[in-house]
Motif scaffolding. Structure first.
Motif, PDB file in Angstrom:
ATOM      1  N   ASP A  30       0.601  -1.346  -0.139  1.00  0.00           N
ATOM      2  CA  ASP A  30      -0.129   0.077   0.083  1.00  0.00           C
ATOM      3  C   ASP A  30       0.806   1.142  -0.123  1.00  0.00           C
ATOM      4  O   ASP A  30       0.778   2.125   0.911  1.00  0.00           O
ATOM      5  CB  ASP A  30      -1.016   0.016   1.260  1.00  0.00           C
ATOM      6  N   ARG A  77      -7.932 -12.497  -0.645  1.00  0.00           N
ATOM      7  CA  ARG A  77      -7.520 -12.403   0.650  1.00  0.00           C
ATOM      8  C   ARG A  77      -8.833 -12.845   1.693  1.00  0.00           C
ATOM      9  O   ARG A  77      -9.816 -12.259   1.466  1.00  0.00           O
ATOM     10  CB  ARG A  77      -6.910 -11.115   1.017  1.00  0.00           C
ATOM     11  N   THR A  79     -10.499 -13.597   5.112  1.00  0.00           N
ATOM     12  CA  THR A  79     -10.415 -13.025   6.564  1.00  0.00           C
ATOM     13  C   THR A  79     -11.458 -13.985   7.099  1.00  0.00           C
ATOM     14  O   THR A  79     -12.320 -14.811   6.412  1.00  0.00           O
ATOM     15  CB  THR A  79     -10.842 -11.770   6.619  1.00  0.00           C
ATOM     16  N   SER A  86      -7.654  -8.375  -4.209  1.00  0.00           N
ATOM     17  CA  SER A  86      -7.037  -7.033  -4.422  1.00  0.00           C
ATOM     18  C   SER A  86      -5.880  -7.500  -5.611  1.00  0.00           C
ATOM     19  O   SER A  86      -5.364  -8.490  -5.564  1.00  0.00           O
ATOM     20  CB  SER A  86      -6.296  -6.925  -3.181  1.00  0.00           C
ATOM     21  N   TYR A 102      -1.650  -4.245  -2.077  1.00  0.00           N
ATOM     22  CA  TYR A 102      -2.482  -2.878  -1.340  1.00  0.00           C
ATOM     23  C   TYR A 102      -3.016  -3.522  -0.231  1.00  0.00           C
ATOM     24  O   TYR A 102      -3.762  -2.875   0.286  1.00  0.00           O
ATOM     25  CB  TYR A 102      -3.477  -2.183  -2.312  1.00  0.00           C
ATOM     26  N   THR A 103      -2.606  -4.816   0.256  1.00  0.00           N
ATOM     27  CA  THR A 103      -3.239  -5.455   1.424  1.00  0.00           C
ATOM     28  C   THR A 103      -2.190  -6.373   1.716  1.00  0.00           C
ATOM     29  O   THR A 103      -1.611  -6.754   0.948  1.00  0.00           O
ATOM     30  CB  THR A 103      -4.730  -5.811   1.261  1.00  0.00           C
TER      31      THR A 103
END
Length: 322
Positions: A30, A77, A79, A86, A102-103
């Motif tokens: 990021d 991604r 969770t 992303s 960016y993550t």
């Protein structure tokens, strides 16, 4: 955040060009505009923007500029409660590899620990293949959990015990949400695998950075793993569609049962309504006409005809939360 990964040392934050000296892997997480500019000065290359990494055409995801190979792919991604996609970019140079993301991804953390634990020098090609291996392993874990989740949903849909009507409605409503989310996750993983497969094929066929036989073998293993995961995704997509069809079928059965009961109730009221419509109140002797409490009796009777069906519907679970 701009990190430099050196073999045998923990990750180092890059603030000057000296911090990147000897690094096998530069990682932009990021990044700010200043960090992108610093990475461009250190590498002497153009740093792709997020909009460029989001482009879907193959020519924008896999290309060469000078000695650098530019690669990008969408990456899932997961969770505990949700997932999202992303873009991730790779710039493969002769002396190092640069990643833009960016993550946070757990696969990158795994490779960072592996690089820090390395005693021998690490080439850019090897660092890149380590990243591909870790990403494929992480996607395999996601698919394993997805398969287990679909097995649990299958047991919930085809459970032997017949739930009450209210419980069935809530179960089927929640099941539709779960099946829909599983379908979205399966589709996103397939997009990630497609991008990784293109990258592995491109690296294997590219002559700009020749790979050693050992790295070629590891890259071939990555390609076979991706193909096997693609087969698993296809099977998962079929199971998602099967569960969706089954859930919709049970919803139709529940709706038909409800309509059956309503049809019976309506039919019961048709005959008295027909008789009342023909004869009306045109009888000479109606005891309630001269009864002192006839008016209140009629109001109570009308209220009862409203309340009693509502109570019956409530006991059946038809007035529960939608």
């Amino acid at each position: 955040m701009f990190l430099a990964h050196h073999p045998g040392a923990p990750a180092r934050t890059v603030t000057t060009a000296a911090d990147a000296t000897g690094a096998a892997w530069l990682d932009l997480l990021d990044p700010t505009t200043d960090e992108e500019a610093l990475a461009a000065r250190i590498t002497g290359l153009r740093i792709p923007t997020r909009a460029q990494l989001d482009e879907i055409e193959s020519s924008s995801r896999l290309f060469m500029e000078g000695d650098a190979v530019y690669l990008s792919t969408p990456l899932v991604r997961k969770t505990p409660d949700d997932f999202f996609v992303s873009p991730v970019g790779f710039v493969l140079m002769r002396e190092r590899i640069l990643t833009i993301r960016y993550t946070g991804f757990s696969a990158f953390d795994v490779v960072a620990r592996q690089v820090a634990g390395q005693d021998a020098p690490l080439s850019a090609n090897e660092a890149g293949i380590m990243l591909l291996e870790a990403i494929v392993d992480r996607l395999a874990d996601i698919l394993e959990h997805l398969g287990q989740s679909l097995d649990g949903m299958s047991k919930d849909v085809f459970q032997s015990e017949t739930p009450s009507q209210a419980q069935a409605a809530n179960l089927l409503r929640n099941m539709l949400r779960r099946v829909g989310r599983s379908g979205d996750l399966s589709s996103s993983v397939r997009d990630s695998l497609l991008g990784l497969e293109r990258i592995s094929i491109f690296l294997g066929e590219s002559k700009r950075h020749d790979l050693s036989e050992r790295l070629q073998a590891r890259l071939g293993t990555v390609g076979r793993d991706i193909r096997s995961l693609n087969d698993f995704v296809s099977q998962t997509a079929n199971k998602v569609q099967f569960l969706l069809d089954a859930t919709l079928g049970f919803i139709s059965i529940e709706q038909n049962n409800g309509m059956k009961i309503l049809t019976v109730v309506s039919f019961i009221g048709v005959a008295p309504t027909l008789v009342a419509g023909i004869y009306g109140m045109n009888f000479h002797d109606i005891p309630e006409l001269n009864w002192k409490y006839g008016y209140w009796y009629s109001l109570i009777l009308m209220a009862a005809t409203v309340v009693l069906p509502l109570l019956w519907f409530w006991r059946r679970g038809w007035l529960g939360k939608q």
